[in-house]
Design a protein around this motif. Sequence first.
Motif, PDB file in Angstrom:
ATOM      1  N   GLU A   1       0.809  -1.215  -0.018  1.00  0.00           N
ATOM      2  CA  GLU A   1       0.009   0.007  -0.116  1.00  0.00           C
ATOM      3  C   GLU A   1       0.790   1.202  -0.093  1.00  0.00           C
ATOM      4  O   GLU A   1       0.452   2.310  -0.540  1.00  0.00           O
ATOM      5  CB  GLU A   1      -1.040  -0.082   1.233  1.00  0.00           C
ATOM      6  CG  GLU A   1      -2.331  -1.034   1.107  1.00  0.00           C
ATOM      7  CD  GLU A   1      -3.141  -0.816   2.238  1.00  0.00           C
ATOM      8  OE1 GLU A   1      -3.165   0.122   2.996  1.00  0.00           O
ATOM      9  OE2 GLU A   1      -4.213  -1.617   1.901  1.00  0.00           O
ATOM     10  N   ARG A   2       1.885   1.329   0.621  1.00  0.00           N
ATOM     11  CA  ARG A   2       2.897   2.420   0.521  1.00  0.00           C
ATOM     12  C   ARG A   2       3.263   2.605  -0.769  1.00  0.00           C
ATOM     13  O   ARG A   2       3.818   3.943  -1.046  1.00  0.00           O
ATOM     14  CB  ARG A   2       4.237   2.059   1.386  1.00  0.00           C
ATOM     15  CG  ARG A   2       5.034   1.167   0.703  1.00  0.00           C
ATOM     16  CD  ARG A   2       6.133   1.084   1.753  1.00  0.00           C
ATOM     17  NE  ARG A   2       7.057  -0.118   1.283  1.00  0.00           N
ATOM     18  CZ  ARG A   2       7.512  -1.158   2.042  1.00  0.00           C
ATOM     19  NH1 ARG A   2       7.084  -1.241   3.154  1.00  0.00           N
ATOM     20  NH2 ARG A   2       8.109  -2.308   1.544  1.00  0.00           N
TER      21      ARG A   2
ATOM     22  N   THR B   1      -0.376   5.797  -4.795  1.00  0.00           N
ATOM     23  CA  THR B   1      -0.641   7.160  -4.615  1.00  0.00           C
ATOM     24  C   THR B   1      -1.840   7.393  -3.761  1.00  0.00           C
ATOM     25  O   THR B   1      -2.674   6.456  -3.553  1.00  0.00           O
ATOM     26  CB  THR B   1      -1.153   8.094  -5.860  1.00  0.00           C
ATOM     27  OG1 THR B   1      -2.126   7.245  -6.456  1.00  0.00           O
ATOM     28  CG2 THR B   1       0.062   8.003  -6.843  1.00  0.00           C
ATOM     29  N   GLU B   2      -2.359   8.538  -3.191  1.00  0.00           N
ATOM     30  CA  GLU B   2      -3.553   8.480  -2.314  1.00  0.00           C
ATOM     31  C   GLU B   2      -4.686   8.242  -3.092  1.00  0.00           C
ATOM     32  O   GLU B   2      -5.851   7.707  -2.308  1.00  0.00           O
ATOM     33  CB  GLU B   2      -3.460   9.992  -1.626  1.00  0.00           C
ATOM     34  CG  GLU B   2      -4.687  10.124  -0.742  1.00  0.00           C
ATOM     35  CD  GLU B   2      -4.610   9.165   0.600  1.00  0.00           C
ATOM     36  OE1 GLU B   2      -5.763   8.730   0.971  1.00  0.00           O
ATOM     37  OE2 GLU B   2      -3.519   8.662   0.791  1.00  0.00           O
ATOM     38  N   GLU B   3      -4.683   8.815  -4.311  1.00  0.00           N
ATOM     39  CA  GLU B   3      -5.968   8.442  -5.187  1.00  0.00           C
ATOM     40  C   GLU B   3      -6.183   7.196  -5.445  1.00  0.00           C
ATOM     41  O   GLU B   3      -7.282   6.696  -5.468  1.00  0.00           O
ATOM     42  CB  GLU B   3      -5.774   9.215  -6.560  1.00  0.00           C
ATOM     43  CG  GLU B   3      -6.816   9.140  -7.463  1.00  0.00           C
ATOM     44  CD  GLU B   3      -7.898   9.613  -7.100  1.00  0.00           C
ATOM     45  OE1 GLU B   3      -9.038   9.072  -8.158  1.00  0.00           O
ATOM     46  OE2 GLU B   3      -8.176  10.383  -6.394  1.00  0.00           O
ATOM     47  N   SER B   4      -5.104   6.419  -5.839  1.00  0.00           N
ATOM     48  CA  SER B   4      -5.208   4.800  -5.740  1.00  0.00           C
ATOM     49  C   SER B   4      -5.666   4.443  -4.844  1.00  0.00           C
ATOM     50  O   SER B   4      -6.563   3.434  -4.560  1.00  0.00           O
ATOM     51  CB  SER B   4      -3.947   4.333  -6.325  1.00  0.00           C
ATOM     52  OG  SER B   4      -3.409   4.906  -7.449  1.00  0.00           O
ATOM     53  N   MET B   5      -5.262   4.678  -3.523  1.00  0.00           N
ATOM     54  CA  MET B   5      -5.668   4.142  -2.396  1.00  0.00           C
ATOM     55  C   MET B   5      -7.258   4.303  -2.058  1.00  0.00           C
ATOM     56  O   MET B   5      -7.893   3.549  -1.682  1.00  0.00           O
ATOM     57  CB  MET B   5      -4.786   4.759  -1.280  1.00  0.00           C
ATOM     58  CG  MET B   5      -3.551   3.964  -1.111  1.00  0.00           C
ATOM     59  SD  MET B   5      -3.502   2.108  -1.019  1.00  0.00           S
ATOM     60  CE  MET B   5      -4.510   1.711   0.443  1.00  0.00           C
ATOM     61  N   ARG B   6      -7.574   5.534  -2.473  1.00  0.00           N
ATOM     62  CA  ARG B   6      -8.824   5.848  -2.397  1.00  0.00           C
ATOM     63  C   ARG B   6      -9.845   4.823  -2.916  1.00  0.00           C
ATOM     64  O   ARG B   6     -10.864   4.377  -2.539  1.00  0.00           O
ATOM     65  CB  ARG B   6      -9.205   7.397  -2.546  1.00  0.00           C
ATOM     66  CG  ARG B   6     -10.523   7.787  -2.471  1.00  0.00           C
ATOM     67  CD  ARG B   6     -10.859   9.301  -2.773  1.00  0.00           C
ATOM     68  NE  ARG B   6     -10.624   9.444  -4.425  1.00  0.00           N
ATOM     69  CZ  ARG B   6     -11.497   8.658  -5.199  1.00  0.00           C
ATOM     70  NH1 ARG B   6     -12.806   8.152  -4.842  1.00  0.00           N
ATOM     71  NH2 ARG B   6     -11.500   9.183  -6.637  1.00  0.00           N
ATOM     72  N   ARG B   7      -9.401   4.626  -4.297  1.00  0.00           N
ATOM     73  CA  ARG B   7     -10.142   3.733  -5.140  1.00  0.00           C
ATOM     74  C   ARG B   7     -10.076   2.382  -4.618  1.00  0.00           C
ATOM     75  O   ARG B   7     -11.045   1.671  -4.771  1.00  0.00           O
ATOM     76  CB  ARG B   7      -9.587   3.720  -6.627  1.00  0.00           C
ATOM     77  CG  ARG B   7      -9.784   5.226  -7.303  1.00  0.00           C
ATOM     78  CD  ARG B   7      -9.119   5.409  -8.401  1.00  0.00           C
ATOM     79  NE  ARG B   7      -9.310   4.547  -9.397  1.00  0.00           N
ATOM     80  CZ  ARG B   7      -8.672   4.192 -10.462  1.00  0.00           C
ATOM     81  NH1 ARG B   7      -7.751   4.991 -10.742  1.00  0.00           N
ATOM     82  NH2 ARG B   7      -8.797   3.209 -11.289  1.00  0.00           N
TER      83      ARG B   7
ATOM     84  N   ARG C   1      -9.624   1.420  -1.370  1.00  0.00           N
ATOM     85  CA  ARG C   1     -10.616   1.483  -0.217  1.00  0.00           C
ATOM     86  C   ARG C   1     -12.199   1.279  -0.900  1.00  0.00           C
ATOM     87  O   ARG C   1     -12.786   0.812  -0.175  1.00  0.00           O
ATOM     88  CB  ARG C   1     -10.507   2.520   0.684  1.00  0.00           C
ATOM     89  CG  ARG C   1      -8.982   2.472   1.472  1.00  0.00           C
ATOM     90  CD  ARG C   1      -8.798   3.708   2.495  1.00  0.00           C
ATOM     91  NE  ARG C   1      -7.486   3.533   2.539  1.00  0.00           N
ATOM     92  CZ  ARG C   1      -6.644   4.647   2.435  1.00  0.00           C
ATOM     93  NH1 ARG C   1      -6.851   5.609   1.708  1.00  0.00           N
ATOM     94  NH2 ARG C   1      -5.155   4.311   2.816  1.00  0.00           N
TER      95      ARG C   1
END
Length: 46
Positions: free
Chosen positions: A26-27, A30-36, A38
């Motif tokens: 997960e590190r 990107t934050e956008e990818s992690m939002r998607r 989740r």
Amino acid sequence: MIGVLCGVHPSLVSYWLSEGDIPLMERNFTEESMRRIRTYRAGSEG
């Protein structure tokens, strides 16, 4: 155990096990990818 019996290198099996406990990759997202990710996980649970 199945991975080792099927010829998977023990270090890769160990990585898979730790990845299941602690999402190491997960590190690298990107934050956008992690939002998607989740959002997808939340949708597939219910």
